[in-house]
Design an enzyme around this catalytic site. Structure first.
Site, mmCIF file in Angstrom:
data_model
loop_
_atom_site.group_PDB
_atom_site.id
_atom_site.type_symbol
_atom_site.label_atom_id
_atom_site.label_comp_id
_atom_site.label_asym_id
_atom_site.label_seq_id
_atom_site.Cartn_x
_atom_site.Cartn_y
_atom_site.Cartn_z
ATOM 1 N N PHE A 329 0.858 -1.190 0.000
ATOM 2 C CA PHE A 329 0.000 0.000 0.000
ATOM 3 C C PHE A 329 0.896 1.242 0.000
ATOM 4 O O PHE A 329 0.737 2.158 0.798
ATOM 5 C CB PHE A 329 -0.938 0.014 1.205
ATOM 6 C CG PHE A 329 -1.738 -1.250 1.396
ATOM 7 C CD1 PHE A 329 -2.940 -1.437 0.715
ATOM 8 C CD2 PHE A 329 -1.289 -2.248 2.238
ATOM 9 C CE1 PHE A 329 -3.677 -2.605 0.888
ATOM 10 C CE2 PHE A 329 -2.021 -3.419 2.423
ATOM 11 C CZ PHE A 329 -3.223 -3.599 1.747
ATOM 12 N N GLU A 350 1.210 -1.233 -4.937
ATOM 13 C CA GLU A 350 0.007 -0.419 -4.793
ATOM 14 C C GLU A 350 -1.069 -0.967 -5.713
ATOM 15 O O GLU A 350 -0.762 -1.565 -6.758
ATOM 16 C CB GLU A 350 0.327 1.051 -5.127
ATOM 17 C CG GLU A 350 -0.823 2.024 -5.048
ATOM 18 C CD GLU A 350 -1.507 2.017 -3.691
ATOM 19 O OE1 GLU A 350 -2.728 1.750 -3.666
ATOM 20 O OE2 GLU A 350 -0.829 2.260 -2.671
ATOM 21 N N ASP A 377 -3.531 -6.195 -6.586
ATOM 22 C CA ASP A 377 -4.647 -6.113 -5.652
ATOM 23 C C ASP A 377 -4.226 -6.822 -4.370
ATOM 24 O O ASP A 377 -4.201 -8.047 -4.289
ATOM 25 C CB ASP A 377 -5.893 -6.783 -6.246
ATOM 26 C CG ASP A 377 -7.091 -6.724 -5.309
ATOM 27 O OD1 ASP A 377 -6.964 -6.137 -4.208
ATOM 28 O OD2 ASP A 377 -8.149 -7.269 -5.668
ATOM 29 N N CYS A 425 -4.656 3.614 10.073
ATOM 30 C CA CYS A 425 -5.524 4.788 10.262
ATOM 31 C C CYS A 425 -6.886 4.386 10.803
ATOM 32 O O CYS A 425 -7.792 5.220 10.869
ATOM 33 C CB CYS A 425 -5.667 5.570 8.959
ATOM 34 S SG CYS A 425 -6.414 4.645 7.601
#
Length: 467
Positions: A329, A350, A377, A425
């Site tokens: 990511f 990514e 993915d 996050c």
């Protein structure tokens, strides 16, 4: 910064005034008391406070109330710094001291870990209430946000409201200033309101993105660079006429703005021939790496915390010149480039090819040649990808979106990569994914908060796992 609200199903209305004692904050930073043998949620109330409230909603298992007054105040209560606090939906915790905000966020993470880990995992691997907390990464409590989307709504008379969503509604709060935005973005609202009132093409703007960034005007022979420029991206619903173009240009010149128009199909610099390459946006990290991005790309909005976060990631992973590092990511390469400067090689992955292309460009412009980027993915099966088979990875960093990385961590465990650094996050998906790693033999070595969004309930966390 905007919170969206969907009206709940019909609930019994009360409007009853009651006095209650607040026991705790829930994971959203809302005060919780007991009333009629069920939890009563009170936004703005703090633990150990005695408060007078109006019950505004009753359901079978809980009720909600509006804070009316405080008869006994918490020692942790402070005066909110923003004049719009309580109306604007952007901040939740301005009434709470910074130290207590951090404690609240630690408690939130610990509670979510306790829920995610099975009883056997907690006994054998981890006491969730006693996580190995390290010092929190903190920056300035105010004037930290360098990017935000400002809403624009027009009434029947084409009068504009400029601001952010109100709490629990889709209506905008009219904002005069926002102290969490960096200067001079924090004071831009009255200027925009005055400008919009003079437009001749009314109701033509959907929203305005404000960004502080370094810019290079690539259509200039000298490629002029300006640091910490105010960039406005106008979502234009209908074409501007010449009068409105001149108005925007006048304000831009007067206030040193760079204005980009987004018509839904492409972006172009106001007044220039339509060309998306007319300007390039970037930010420079502490290690001198320059990250180029487009206005609609995800970037870490707290520049100070981002720099500290990267430094801590390098330190916790203990990157050495012999390490092969996997960065999942990876986005624009925010971590990848810093990792590459310290390691033997970095593979960044990514999900979107456009972002992969931008990461490649960022490596190139920073003269970094030991960093390769691939599209995959990461929420599917990727263990058979050529970039996995080609390298034995010593360390992995992953920085997923709020949905987390359930599939990715399961495959990381299969690769038996010795050190795993997870940047999160969303504490709920972090807790879920951490349970997977612990169940596969990893030890939760370190954990820290990163106060990316001071004054809000949002929690960013860094966790180091080792085998």
């Amino acid at each position: 910064m905007a919170n969206f609200y969907k009206a709940s199903v019909k609930a019994k209305q009360s409007n009853q005034l009651v006095m209650v004692s607040v026991d705790k904050l829930d994971i959203n930073g809302v005060g919780v008391a007991r009333w009629q043998n069920k939890p009563l949620f009170i936004a703005g109330a703090l633990p150990n406070e005695m408060v007078k409230v109006k019950v505004i909603e009753q359901k079978n298992k809980y009720a909600r109330a509006k804070l009316i007054s405080i008869s006994k105040q918490s020692d942790s209560r402070v005066t909110p710094h923003c004049q719009h606090f309580g109306v604007c939906g952007g901040c939740d915790l301005q009434m709470l001291s910074i130290a207590e905000q951090l404690d609240f966020k630690k408690t939130k993470v610990s509670e979510l870990f306790s829920r995610s880990f099975s009883a056997q995992q907690i006994v054998n691997k981890l006491e969730a209430k006693d996580l190995p907390w390290q010092d929190s990464i903190v920056g300035t409590a105010w004037n930290y946000r360098r990017k935000a989307r400002i809403g624009v709504q027009f009434d029947k008379k084409c009068q504009a409201t400029i601001g952010f969503r109100q709490k629990l509604t889709n209506q905008l709060a009219s904002i005069k200033s926002c102290p969490v935005l960096v200067e001079p973005l924090n004071a831009i609202f009255p200027l925009l309101k005055k400008l919009l009132a003079q437009l001749t093409v009314k109701s033509s703007i959907g929203h305005i993105e404000v960004i502080q960034a370094d810019i290079i005007k690539t259509n200039s022979p000298e490629k002029i660079q300006t640091d910490n420029q105010v960039v406005l991206v106008i979502r234009q619903l209908r074409p501007m006429n010449n009068s409105d173009v001149e108005l925007w240009q006048s304000y831009a010149q007067q206030h040193c703005w760079h204005v980009i128009v987004d018509d839904g199909n492409e972006q172009f610099t106001l007044g220039d021939i339509k060309a998306s390459s007319a300007v390039e946006l970037s930010y420079t990290l502490k290690d001198k790496n320059k990250i180029y991005f487009a206005s609609n790309d995800f970037i870490q909005i707290n520049h100070q915390v981002n720099n500290a976060m990267i430094s801590q990631a390098l330190a916790w992973l203990d990157i050495s010149p012999t390490d092969n590092v996997l960065d999942l990511f990876c986005g624009l390469g925010n971590f990848s480039l810093a990792l590459a400067k310290k390691s033997k090689s970095v593979v960044g992955v990514e999900g979107v090819q456009v972002m992969v292309d931008k990461a490649c460009k960022n490596a190139e412009v920073n003269s970094i040649n030991n960093c390769q980027f691939y599209q995959a993915d990461l929420n599917s099966h990727w263990l058979l990808e050529p970039w996995v088979k080609a390298t034995v990875f010593d360390k992995v960093l992953l920085d997923p979106a709020r949905a987390g990385a359930e599939q990715a961590v399961a495959q990381i465990a299969q690769l038996k990569i010795p050190s795993v650094l997870y940047v999160s996050c969303d504490p709920a998906t972090l807790a879920r994914d951490s349970a997977i790693l612990v169940s596969q033999g990893y030890k939760l070595e370190k954990i820290s908060l990163m106060d990316m969004f001071s004054q809000t309930k949002h929690v960013e966390t860094m966790v180091l796992f080792t085998q």
